[in-house]
Motif scaffolding. Structure first.
Motif, PDB file in Angstrom:
ATOM      1  N   THR A   1       0.914  -1.266  -0.182  1.00 47.47           N
ATOM      2  CA  THR A   1      -0.043  -0.096  -0.130  1.00 47.47           C
ATOM      3  C   THR A   1       0.803   1.319   0.000  1.00 47.47           C
ATOM      4  OG1 THR A   1      -1.851  -1.264   1.128  1.00 47.47           O
ATOM      5  CG2 THR A   1      -1.741   1.092   1.316  1.00 47.47           C
ATOM      6  N   ARG A   2       1.842   1.137   0.773  1.00 44.79           N
ATOM      7  CA  ARG A   2       2.794   2.372   0.831  1.00 44.79           C
ATOM      8  C   ARG A   2       3.487   2.663  -0.502  1.00 44.79           C
ATOM      9  NH1 ARG A   2       5.286  -0.392   5.402  1.00 44.79           N
ATOM     10  NH2 ARG A   2       7.431  -0.262   4.246  1.00 44.79           N
ATOM     11  N   ILE A   3       3.833   1.680  -1.055  1.00 47.49           N
ATOM     12  CA  ILE A   3       4.484   2.174  -2.580  1.00 47.49           C
ATOM     13  C   ILE A   3       3.529   2.594  -3.614  1.00 47.49           C
ATOM     14  CG2 ILE A   3       6.694   0.852  -2.006  1.00 47.49           C
ATOM     15  CD1 ILE A   3       5.794  -1.262  -3.912  1.00 47.49           C
ATOM     16  N   ASN A   4       2.138   1.964  -3.563  1.00 49.86           N
ATOM     17  CA  ASN A   4       1.102   2.361  -4.354  1.00 49.86           C
ATOM     18  C   ASN A   4       0.728   3.743  -4.151  1.00 49.86           C
ATOM     19  OD1 ASN A   4       0.785  -0.079  -5.537  1.00 49.86           O
ATOM     20  ND2 ASN A   4      -0.942  -0.868  -4.215  1.00 49.86           N
ATOM     21  N   GLN A   5       0.865   4.145  -2.800  1.00 48.62           N
ATOM     22  CA  GLN A   5       0.443   5.589  -2.378  1.00 48.62           C
ATOM     23  C   GLN A   5       1.642   6.602  -2.820  1.00 48.62           C
ATOM     24  OE1 GLN A   5       0.208   5.075   1.985  1.00 48.62           O
ATOM     25  NE2 GLN A   5      -2.116   4.945   1.788  1.00 48.62           N
ATOM     26  N   ASP A   6       2.672   6.142  -3.135  1.00 47.67           N
ATOM     27  CA  ASP A   6       3.953   6.871  -3.553  1.00 47.67           C
ATOM     28  C   ASP A   6       3.810   6.958  -5.048  1.00 47.67           C
ATOM     29  OD1 ASP A   6       4.996   7.281  -1.010  1.00 47.67           O
ATOM     30  OD2 ASP A   6       6.495   5.444  -1.353  1.00 47.67           O
ATOM     31  N   GLY A   7       2.563   6.443  -5.742  1.00 47.72           N
ATOM     32  CA  GLY A   7       2.531   6.651  -7.282  1.00 47.72           C
ATOM     33  C   GLY A   7       3.505   5.463  -8.163  1.00 47.72           C
ATOM     34  N   ILE A   8       3.944   4.446  -7.295  1.00 50.64           N
ATOM     35  CA  ILE A   8       4.962   3.576  -8.196  1.00 50.64           C
ATOM     36  C   ILE A   8       4.196   2.618  -8.761  1.00 50.64           C
ATOM     37  CG2 ILE A   8       6.811   2.012  -7.752  1.00 50.64           C
ATOM     38  CD1 ILE A   8       7.703   3.865  -5.617  1.00 50.64           C
ATOM     39  N   ARG A   9       4.209   2.138 -10.043  1.00 54.86           N
ATOM     40  CA  ARG A   9       3.423   1.300 -10.798  1.00 54.86           C
ATOM     41  C   ARG A   9       4.508   0.046 -10.752  1.00 54.86           C
ATOM     42  NH1 ARG A   9      -0.511   3.235 -15.195  1.00 54.86           N
ATOM     43  NH2 ARG A   9      -0.459   1.170 -15.363  1.00 54.86           N
ATOM     44  N   TRP A  10       3.930  -1.183 -10.141  1.00 55.74           N
ATOM     45  CA  TRP A  10       4.876  -2.243  -9.818  1.00 55.74           C
ATOM     46  C   TRP A  10       3.914  -3.695 -10.109  1.00 55.74           C
ATOM     47  CZ3 TRP A  10       3.499  -5.299  -5.989  1.00 55.74           C
ATOM     48  CH2 TRP A  10       2.717  -4.804  -4.883  1.00 55.74           C
ATOM     49  N   TRP A  11       4.754  -4.547 -10.281  1.00 57.11           N
ATOM     50  CA  TRP A  11       4.172  -5.945 -10.146  1.00 57.11           C
ATOM     51  C   TRP A  11       4.844  -7.060  -9.382  1.00 57.11           C
ATOM     52  CZ3 TRP A  11       6.517 -10.328 -12.161  1.00 57.11           C
ATOM     53  CH2 TRP A  11       7.352 -10.077 -13.016  1.00 57.11           C
ATOM     54  N   TRP A  12       6.260  -6.859  -8.887  1.00 64.35           N
ATOM     55  CA  TRP A  12       6.575  -7.533  -7.616  1.00 64.35           C
ATOM     56  C   TRP A  12       7.419  -6.511  -6.936  1.00 64.35           C
ATOM     57  CZ3 TRP A  12      11.261  -7.501  -5.862  1.00 64.35           C
ATOM     58  CH2 TRP A  12      12.017  -8.473  -4.990  1.00 64.35           C
ATOM     59  N   ALA A  13       7.326  -6.843  -5.677  1.00 60.67           N
ATOM     60  CA  ALA A  13       8.118  -5.899  -4.569  1.00 60.67           C
ATOM     61  C   ALA A  13       8.430  -6.630  -3.280  1.00 60.67           C
ATOM     62  CB  ALA A  13       7.255  -4.611  -4.002  1.00 60.67           C
ATOM     63  N   GLY A  14       9.525  -6.247  -2.851  1.00 63.45           N
ATOM     64  CA  GLY A  14      10.038  -6.824  -1.625  1.00 63.45           C
ATOM     65  C   GLY A  14      10.900  -5.866  -0.811  1.00 63.45           C
ATOM     66  N   GLU A  15      10.875  -5.999   0.512  1.00 63.09           N
ATOM     67  CA  GLU A  15      11.339  -5.040   1.528  1.00 63.09           C
ATOM     68  C   GLU A  15      12.263  -5.657   2.686  1.00 63.09           C
ATOM     69  OE1 GLU A  15       8.810  -3.053   4.718  1.00 63.09           O
ATOM     70  OE2 GLU A  15       9.569  -1.370   3.613  1.00 63.09           O
ATOM     71  N   ASN A  16      13.446  -5.164   2.699  1.00 65.86           N
ATOM     72  CA  ASN A  16      14.386  -5.738   3.708  1.00 65.86           C
ATOM     73  C   ASN A  16      14.545  -4.646   4.734  1.00 65.86           C
ATOM     74  OD1 ASN A  16      14.755  -8.044   2.164  1.00 65.86           O
ATOM     75  ND2 ASN A  16      16.571  -7.270   1.163  1.00 65.86           N
ATOM     76  N   ILE A  17      14.559  -4.710   6.063  1.00 67.18           N
ATOM     77  CA  ILE A  17      14.922  -3.929   7.007  1.00 67.18           C
ATOM     78  C   ILE A  17      15.765  -4.530   7.852  1.00 67.18           C
ATOM     79  CG2 ILE A  17      12.616  -2.788   6.611  1.00 67.18           C
ATOM     80  CD1 ILE A  17      11.718  -4.482   9.039  1.00 67.18           C
ATOM     81  N   GLY A  18      16.748  -3.469   8.684  1.00 68.04           N
ATOM     82  CA  GLY A  18      17.551  -3.983   9.552  1.00 68.04           C
ATOM     83  C   GLY A  18      17.925  -2.978  10.550  1.00 68.04           C
ATOM     84  N   VAL A  19      18.383  -3.092  11.776  1.00 75.18           N
ATOM     85  CA  VAL A  19      18.864  -2.186  12.719  1.00 75.18           C
ATOM     86  C   VAL A  19      20.064  -2.520  13.397  1.00 75.18           C
ATOM     87  CG1 VAL A  19      17.438  -2.856  14.452  1.00 75.18           C
ATOM     88  CG2 VAL A  19      18.119  -0.356  14.325  1.00 75.18           C
ATOM     89  N   THR A  20      21.072  -1.662  13.596  1.00 75.67           N
ATOM     90  CA  THR A  20      22.250  -2.143  14.486  1.00 75.67           C
ATOM     91  C   THR A  20      22.647  -1.125  15.348  1.00 75.67           C
ATOM     92  OG1 THR A  20      24.487  -2.860  14.205  1.00 75.67           O
ATOM     93  CG2 THR A  20      23.752  -1.461  12.388  1.00 75.67           C
ATOM     94  N   THR A  21      23.357  -0.997  16.468  1.00 71.89           N
ATOM     95  CA  THR A  21      23.962  -0.133  17.139  1.00 71.89           C
ATOM     96  C   THR A  21      25.352   0.375  16.618  1.00 71.89           C
ATOM     97  OG1 THR A  21      24.870  -1.710  18.599  1.00 71.89           O
ATOM     98  CG2 THR A  21      22.885  -0.961  19.175  1.00 71.89           C
ATOM     99  N   ASP A  22      25.745  -0.432  15.594  1.00 67.52           N
ATOM    100  CA  ASP A  22      26.886   0.211  15.144  1.00 67.52           C
ATOM    101  C   ASP A  22      26.557   1.193  13.840  1.00 67.52           C
ATOM    102  OD1 ASP A  22      29.289   0.711  13.381  1.00 67.52           O
ATOM    103  OD2 ASP A  22      29.625  -1.283  13.244  1.00 67.52           O
TER     104      ASP A  22
END
Length: 186
Positions: free
Chosen positions: A109-130
């Motif tokens: 939904t977020r990338i649709n709201q950004d106006g991006i027309r797509w047919w495959w999508a993936g998201e990677n997230i991470g966090v570190t104290t470094d």
């Protein structure tokens, strides 16, 4: 998140494969979160460190991984980067590593709201104290080196033959480095 470790990495993944309008996601079973609240203003102020160079280094690393696998390089998408930045702000504002934080729509939904027309999508997230380039590259290394039977969603997203664009955002907030990689076929 526990502050007792000198180096803490919590990684969650949503392996989003969307073909013909079908959305599926998987979340890492090792995701940890806390519910401390911070305002977006304080998170933005904490991002005074210029992280553009770190984001670009991650972009280059992603394309090196793809080249080694015989895949075409990704192109940089400002629209996906903008969405990745907003997601980093949302996660940091509640100090939680999740693909959907309270008050935020899901990735598709977020990338649709950004106006991006797509047919495959993936998201990677991470966090570190470094909070250095090395910390971000370590997150990248952990993602690309995932092997079955454990979590492999990050690796699958990075090496997806469907992906052709990526937006990478790195945010320094709450004493941590937050990384979001939004990949798509546009």
């Amino acid at each position: 998140m526990s502050k007792r470790f000198s180096y803490l990495v919590v990684v969650a993944v949503a392996a989003l494969a969307v073909v013909a309008g079908i959305f599926s996601s998987t979340d890492s079973a090792s995701a940890h979160s806390s519910h401390n609240t911070h305002s977006h203003a304080s998170v933005q102020a904490a991002n005074a460190i210029n992280t553009n160079g770190i984001g670009y280094a991650i972009f280059q690393a992603l394309n090196r991984h793809r080249a080694a696998a015989g895949l075409r390089p990704l192109w940089w998408s400002n629209a996906l980067t903008y969405g990745a930045h907003r997601h980093n702000l949302a996660m940091a504002s509640v100090d939680t590593l999740e693909h959907i934080v309270p008050g935020e729509a899901g990735f598709a939904t977020r990338i649709n709201q950004d106006g991006i027309r797509w047919w495959w999508a993936g998201e990677n997230i991470g966090v570190t104290t470094d909070r250095s380039l090395g910390g971000a590259l370590n997150l990248d290394s952990m993602m690309i080196n995932e092997r079955a039977p454990g979590e492999i969603g990050h690796r699958l997203n990075i090496l997806s033959p469907y992906a052709d664009a990526v937006g990478v955002d790195v945010l320094i907030a709450n004493g941590q480095l937050w990384l979001t990689e939004d990949l798509a076929r546009i």
